[in-house]
Scaffold this motif. Structure first.
Motif, PDB file in Angstrom:
ATOM      1  N   PHE A   1      -9.543 105.719  50.654  1.00 36.00           N
ATOM      2  CA  PHE A   1      -9.061 104.615  51.513  1.00 36.00           C
ATOM      3  C   PHE A   1      -9.375 104.519  52.899  1.00 36.00           C
ATOM      4  O   PHE A   1      -8.765 103.594  53.713  1.00 36.00           O
ATOM      5  CB  PHE A   1      -7.682 104.448  51.083  1.00 36.00           C
ATOM      6  CG  PHE A   1      -7.300 104.272  49.940  1.00 36.00           C
ATOM      7  CD1 PHE A   1      -6.998 102.876  49.644  1.00 36.00           C
ATOM      8  CD2 PHE A   1      -6.852 105.048  48.824  1.00 36.00           C
ATOM      9  CE1 PHE A   1      -6.611 102.528  48.444  1.00 36.00           C
ATOM     10  CE2 PHE A   1      -6.656 104.722  47.660  1.00 36.00           C
ATOM     11  CZ  PHE A   1      -6.357 103.285  47.118  1.00 36.00           C
TER      12      PHE A   1
ATOM     13  N   PRO B   1       1.406  97.352  50.010  1.00 33.55           N
ATOM     14  CA  PRO B   1       0.204  97.648  49.978  1.00 33.55           C
ATOM     15  C   PRO B   1      -0.577  97.181  48.554  1.00 33.55           C
ATOM     16  O   PRO B   1      -0.216  96.523  47.818  1.00 33.55           O
ATOM     17  CB  PRO B   1       0.519  99.028  49.531  1.00 33.55           C
ATOM     18  CG  PRO B   1       1.938  99.141  48.802  1.00 33.55           C
ATOM     19  CD  PRO B   1       2.507  97.826  49.428  1.00 33.55           C
ATOM     20  N   ASP B   2      -2.116  97.512  48.754  1.00 36.13           N
ATOM     21  CA  ASP B   2      -2.933  97.131  47.416  1.00 36.13           C
ATOM     22  C   ASP B   2      -2.681  97.986  46.416  1.00 36.13           C
ATOM     23  O   ASP B   2      -2.652  97.651  45.123  1.00 36.13           O
ATOM     24  CB  ASP B   2      -4.086  97.012  47.950  1.00 36.13           C
ATOM     25  CG  ASP B   2      -4.575  95.959  48.693  1.00 36.13           C
ATOM     26  OD1 ASP B   2      -4.267  94.830  49.040  1.00 36.13           O
ATOM     27  OD2 ASP B   2      -5.180  96.498  49.892  1.00 36.13           O
TER      28      ASP B   2
ATOM     29  N   LYS C   1      -7.979  97.976  49.991  1.00 39.17           N
ATOM     30  CA  LYS C   1      -8.168  99.207  50.729  1.00 39.17           C
ATOM     31  C   LYS C   1      -6.753  99.378  51.636  1.00 39.17           C
ATOM     32  O   LYS C   1      -6.876 100.210  52.708  1.00 39.17           O
ATOM     33  CB  LYS C   1      -9.417  98.877  51.879  1.00 39.17           C
ATOM     34  CG  LYS C   1     -10.586  98.999  51.100  1.00 39.17           C
ATOM     35  CD  LYS C   1     -10.736 100.553  50.755  1.00 39.17           C
ATOM     36  CE  LYS C   1     -12.186 100.693  50.083  1.00 39.17           C
ATOM     37  NZ  LYS C   1     -12.450 102.277  49.523  1.00 39.17           N
ATOM     38  N   LYS C   2      -5.662  99.281  50.981  1.00 45.93           N
ATOM     39  CA  LYS C   2      -4.443  99.544  51.684  1.00 45.93           C
ATOM     40  C   LYS C   2      -3.391 100.151  50.721  1.00 45.93           C
ATOM     41  O   LYS C   2      -3.104  99.570  49.939  1.00 45.93           O
ATOM     42  CB  LYS C   2      -3.875  98.290  52.379  1.00 45.93           C
ATOM     43  CG  LYS C   2      -2.391  98.449  53.296  1.00 45.93           C
ATOM     44  CD  LYS C   2      -1.991  97.149  53.747  1.00 45.93           C
ATOM     45  CE  LYS C   2      -0.785  97.305  54.536  1.00 45.93           C
ATOM     46  NZ  LYS C   2      -0.102  96.024  54.995  1.00 45.93           N
TER      47      LYS C   2
ATOM     48  N   SER D   1      -0.282 104.393  54.236  1.00 47.06           N
ATOM     49  CA  SER D   1       0.816 105.020  54.731  1.00 47.06           C
ATOM     50  C   SER D   1       1.589 105.886  53.769  1.00 47.06           C
ATOM     51  O   SER D   1       1.023 105.871  52.656  1.00 47.06           O
ATOM     52  CB  SER D   1       1.765 103.706  55.091  1.00 47.06           C
ATOM     53  OG  SER D   1       1.299 102.928  55.963  1.00 47.06           O
TER      54      SER D   1
ATOM     55  N   GLY E   1      -4.186 102.393  59.590  1.00 46.66           N
ATOM     56  CA  GLY E   1      -3.192 101.468  59.132  1.00 46.66           C
ATOM     57  C   GLY E   1      -3.557 101.287  57.409  1.00 46.66           C
ATOM     58  O   GLY E   1      -2.828 100.647  56.888  1.00 46.66           O
ATOM     59  N   ARG E   2      -4.518 102.008  56.877  1.00 46.68           N
ATOM     60  CA  ARG E   2      -4.975 101.656  55.454  1.00 46.68           C
ATOM     61  C   ARG E   2      -4.188 102.573  54.831  1.00 46.68           C
ATOM     62  O   ARG E   2      -4.152 102.233  53.377  1.00 46.68           O
ATOM     63  CB  ARG E   2      -6.409 102.010  55.423  1.00 46.68           C
ATOM     64  CG  ARG E   2      -7.371 100.881  56.129  1.00 46.68           C
ATOM     65  CD  ARG E   2      -8.699 100.969  55.438  1.00 46.68           C
ATOM     66  NE  ARG E   2      -9.648 100.156  56.153  1.00 46.68           N
ATOM     67  CZ  ARG E   2     -10.795  99.912  55.973  1.00 46.68           C
ATOM     68  NH1 ARG E   2     -11.488 100.962  55.366  1.00 46.68           N
ATOM     69  NH2 ARG E   2     -11.708  98.833  56.211  1.00 46.68           N
TER      70      ARG E   2
END
Length: 223
Positions: free
Chosen positions: A222, A126-127, A63-64, A99, A96-97
């Motif tokens: 997200f 990130p994911d 979730k990033k 950017s 923060g999820r």
């Protein structure tokens, strides 16, 4: 893998065309192996839901996300990625999820935009990296009305024969590309025409609308 798997269906008033390219066929097509999904909106009143559905089909876990907007904000038809980032900035990203980054084209900065995104991804871990860019098409009906998703690769500027490739292997994380065509080659409109590119007369409004829908789908997926 030796075959192409595909399906066509309608949902939220839009037409979805999904298929998977294996290594062999991808090489013949000049594309990267992976999953491809095209969403033709056809005047749907539920575009936001359609794009969320499309993006969510690529997001398996994690979730990033780093949303990278490519393009040149000084050229309206090439400003999709930048506009998506602008719309995301108006959302509450404090969790923060998500950017965002929006590197300028190399012609303006003398820096490679793909390498800049790679550097940011290395630091942010990130994911998913979600890259957004304007595309070119050979069909007028797709201009500003067709959203294309893939986890294969994106070559920013590739629609006009430029750019380096961005994919999961080079980023070392999961990758999703989203694009909308706003440019068409003159030869695709009229056979034998001199080489050149055309855009819709209302391209500025189309870019803005498409960017807002894409930003909304990313945020909803997200957040």
């Amino acid at each position: 893998k030796k075959t192409v798997k595909g399906k066509n269906y309608e949902k939220y008033g839009a037409v979805f065309d999904a298929y998977e390219l294996d290594e062999k066929l991808a090489a013949k097509c000049g594309r990267k192996a992976g999953n491809y999904l095209t969403v033709q909106t056809n005047g749907s009143s539920q575009i936001q839901k359609a794009l969320y559905h499309a993006l969510h089909s690529f997001v398996k876990r994690g979730k990033k996300a780093l949303a990278a907007g490519f393009g040149n904000s000084d050229v309206v038809a090439d400003a999709l990625g930048k506009k998506v980032v602008e719309f995301l900035k108006t959302r509450n990203l404090q969790g923060g999820r998500i950017s965002v980054c929006a590197p300028d084209v190399g012609a303006l900065t003398n820096l490679d935009s793909v390498k800049l995104v790679k550097a940011v991804a290395d630091g942010f871990s990130p994911d998913y990296v979600i890259a957004v860019d304007a595309l070119a098409t050979a069909k007028t009906e797709r201009l500003g009305a067709c959203y294309q998703f893939t986890d294969g690769a994106l070559r920013p500027g590739g629609g006009v024969g430029k750019g380096e490739t961005l994919d999961a292997k080079t980023l070392k994380t999961r990758f999703i590309a989203i694009g909308v065509p706003f440019i068409i080659n003159s030869a695709d409109i009229c056979a034998g025409a001199d080489r050149g590119y055309f855009v819709p007369y209302d391209v500025d409004e189309r870019v803005k609308i498409c960017a807002e829908f894409i930003a909304g789908a990313i945020f909803d997926c997200f957040s």
